[in-house]
Structures are given as C-alpha cells and as structure tokens.
Write an enzyme that holds these catalytic residues in place. Structure first.
Site, PDB file in Angstrom:
ATOM      1  N   LYS A 150      31.875 -46.004  91.118  1.00  0.00           N
ATOM      2  CA  LYS A 150      30.808 -45.003  90.996  1.00  0.00           C
ATOM      3  C   LYS A 150      29.491 -45.659  90.584  1.00  0.00           C
ATOM      4  CE  LYS A 150      28.461 -41.268  90.667  1.00  0.00           C
ATOM      5  NZ  LYS A 150      28.740 -40.147  89.792  1.00  0.00           N
ATOM      6  N   CYS A 162      22.231 -39.783  87.482  1.00  0.00           N
ATOM      7  CA  CYS A 162      23.062 -40.860  88.032  1.00  0.00           C
ATOM      8  C   CYS A 162      22.276 -42.133  88.354  1.00  0.00           C
ATOM      9  CB  CYS A 162      23.786 -40.359  89.282  1.00  0.00           C
ATOM     10  SG  CYS A 162      25.089 -39.171  88.927  1.00  0.00           S
TER      11      CYS A 162
END
Length: 415
Positions: free
Chosen positions: A211, A265
């Site tokens: 991720k 993010c």
C-alpha cells in the site's frame, strides 16, 4: 455474523454501509458522539456519492447501527487515522487506542483486521498490544503458518478513490496480509462477501509495504510533473502545452502539475517508507520534498500577481477557488490548497474570499475577515483569482468574467 467497524470516517463508514447492504449486522464505533448520532438517524457526515442512500437503508433495516462503545463481535475492522508527528514520524496512537479498546471484548474465533494504512510492522505491533491486554488468549506467530491461535489477525489496506469509494470497495482487487496464511484465509472469507474482484493473500508485512509503495509511485510521478512546472516557469515555457505535446509519445504519460499533493494517503504514506528506510528511500524522499515545496511556489506567483494590480496590497481583494485536496469532494485532509489559502490569509490583503462549493463553513485557521462566499460574489469584487482546485464549477466559468483580473491558475484549466 456481527462485524464491528472501528472508525467511521471516509473509509470506515462506507465499508460499514457496504457490509450492511449485504445483510451483515454491522456496529460502527466512533469516539465522536455527534458522528454516531448522525449515522443512527440514517444520515452521513461526509460527502461521498450514494453513501447517504446506503446508510439510510442500513439503518432502516437494522443492519447498521453506530455507537461510541466497543461491543462484542465476530470481526473487528480498524479504520482509524494514521497521521505523522513531528519530523514525519508515524503516529500509531489511534491504532493503539482502538486495539486496546477492542481487546476487552475479544473472544476465541474472532478476526481482527487492520485497514488503516500503516508502516511496515504495525500489524505485528497490534498483535503485541492485544497480547498485553489479553494474556488469556493465544495469538498467531508471524511466519509460522501452523501455529494454533484463538484470534486471527490480518492487514487489508483500502485502495479507494474519494468520489468513487463505494464502487471501488466492491470492484477493486484487495491485498490481504495475514500474520499467517490461515489468518489471511479467514479475512478473505469476509471480503469475498462484498468484493467482486480478486482477494490476494500474502503476509502482513508485504501487504503493508504494498500500500505504501502504491501511493509512493503516484507521489513520485506527481513530483516529476510539479518539478517540470518549476522548470517551465524559469524557462518561460507553458508547462500545460509542453506536457500535452510530450504525452503524444506512445510510451509517455506525464501527469498534470498542481499546487502540491494532499489527502491522507499520497501526502503521508511515502514518509512511512522514508522513516523505515531513510538511507535507501532517496528518490521517494526527494519526491516528497518537491511536492511539499510546491505551495511556496504558488505563493510567489500570488506575490507577483499582487504587484501587477494597480492598488496597494491593503486595498486589493483576492479569492481562493477551492480548498479540498482534489476536485469535487469536501475532503480537506493534508490539502495544499487549504494551506495556501491560510498563508494568503496572513498576507495583508484587503479581503480574502474563499469559494469552496463542497463545504458550508470555513475550517479553523482563518481570521474573521476571511469569508466563504459564492462563486458569483467572488468574481464580482476581487482583483486576483487563485485557482487551487479544479472543481467542475470552476471549469465551467465564462472566462470573459475574469478578463480584467490577475489570475494564478495552479491547475492549468484556464491556461
């Protein structure tokens, strides 16, 4: 089956709503009583297309409820923030608090899933915190697939785009990182209840890094575009035209520059890699520096525009178009547009007007003279327009209305 989703923000609430839509009993847990009350009324506190319908239906059927208290469940999904502290050190306090809270109600056979994007090793830390709280239970051993355990633990990072969260929750491939392969399979059984795509099992460390790498890849590519904008400015070249022409090459696809990088993010995750491997993550670190410095470049362009206005600074009115970190949403997390607007707020302009169609009140950090206004009012009275977010409403503006104003277009939609 009862699923407890801990953290009812931009990921937790959509995940809870999707699970509830599949007939699963879901108890959402959040520390904010106002958030809990709103959800229990069948309403939402964030902007996401079609989420209001899903939440309303889930509450109406009784499959979705919200609470500030942790309750017993078969599955616990943790979706809390993972920001960083000073010097970009990861802040795992939200995860630790959530883990210690659920530990009090854990029972044999439970599954605990960490969805929060986290530094490598966080899932194992999570397991250690649970061990401290519940020495009466047995937990899996990383790398030992045959280890017997009472509690299954896995990491499954979200991979969704704001504005398309519900679609992507159901249709994006998922990486499922188990502490052991059995833990991964246990978690996969849950995700297959609502995910139409592949659920790929790996170990928790690989899932954590995957991720972070996905978002670092995007950050590096954005940094390339932002660096090109700096080079083009120095060489008096239109960066938007140059990129458009370069992208005619069959193997080139340069992204569009902007005022920086925002969102929880992309603006945060690369720092987790840099913190874990500072001597190796040189390119990732450099990209972060480029993107974090872009707001300063925009401020310099605003300074230049102010000098071209035939008024004193104290008589000049300026409008900022957009505060969110990307177009057509209300999400202000790590937004470079928000940071730029706050800086403009201190530059001694006569008036600072904010046009952000997706919010109803300004966040903290603005003085009382800064106002949230309509697009029409801002265009009517300001001398300088700073385009920070390419919301649809701004793309559709009649440019003749801006003909006598100084324009700083950080997105290239009017260039």
């Amino acid at each position: 089956m009862i699923v407890s989703v801990v953290g009812l923000g931009y990921i937790g609430l959509p995940t809870a709503a999707v699970l509830a839509s599949k007939g699963i009993t879901v108890v959402g847990v959040d520390v904010n009583q106002t958030t809990v009350n709103i959800i229990n009324q069948g309403k939402i506190h964030i902007v996401e297309p079609e989420l209001d319908i899903l939440v309303k239906n889930g509450v109406r059927t009784g499959h979705l409820t919200a609470s500030i208290k942790i309750k017993k469940a078969n599955v616990f999904m943790i979706a809390v923030p993972t920001p960083f502290k000073e010097n970009h050190v990861p802040d795992l306090s939200y995860i630790e608090s959530a883990v210690r809270s659920i530990s009090s109600v854990l029972e044999k056979g439970n599954l605990v899933i960490l969805e929060s994007t986290s530094p490598v090793g966080t899932t194992e830390k999570m397991m250690e915190w649970m061990k401290e709280e519940r020495p009466d239970l047995t937990f899996p051993v990383f790398g030992h697939s045959n280890s017997k355990h009472d509690i299954s633990i896995a990491h499954c990072p979200e991979r969704v785009l704001p504005g398309r969260v519900l679609h992507e929750l159901k249709n994006n491939n998922r990486i499922i990182g188990g502490v052991t392969s059995q833990c991964g399979e246990h978690a996969r059984d849950l995700y297959k209840k609502f995910v139409n795509a592949d659920c790929l099992i790996t170990d928790c460390r690989t899932a954590e890094l995957s991720k972070l790498v996905e978002n670092s890849f995007r950050d590096v590519n954005i940094a390339f575009a932002n660096e090109l904008s700096l080079i083009c400015d120095k060489l008096d070249v239109n960066v938007w035209e140059m990129i458009k022409l370069s992208n005619h090459h069959p193997r080139v696809n340069i992204l569009q520059p902007g005022p920086g990088v925002g969102g929880h993010c992309i603006a945060v995750d690369p720092w987790f890699i840099v913190n874990s491997a500072p001597n190796e993550a040189k390119l990732i670190h450099a990209a972060r520096i480029v993107n974090d410095s872009k707001p300063s470049f925009i401020i310099k362009k605003i300074e230049q525009a102010a000098k071209l206005v035939n008024k004193k600074r104290s008589e000049t009115k300026i409008a900022c178009f957009g505060l969110s970190f990307k177009p057509n949403i209300d999400d202000l997390r790590e937004s470079p547009a928000l940071n730029i607007a706050k800086k403009i707020n201190t530059m001694n302009f006569n008036k600072v007007l904010i046009v952000e169609p997706h919010i109803t009140q300004l966040p903290d950090g603005f003085n009382e003279s800064t106002k949230l206004v309509s697009l029409e009012k801002a265009i009517e009275i300001v001398d300088i327009v700073v385009l920070l977010v390419d919301h649809k409403q701004f793309i559709d503006i009649d440019l003749n209305l801006l003909s006598e104003k100084q324009i700083v277009d950080s997105r290239g939609i009017w260039s």
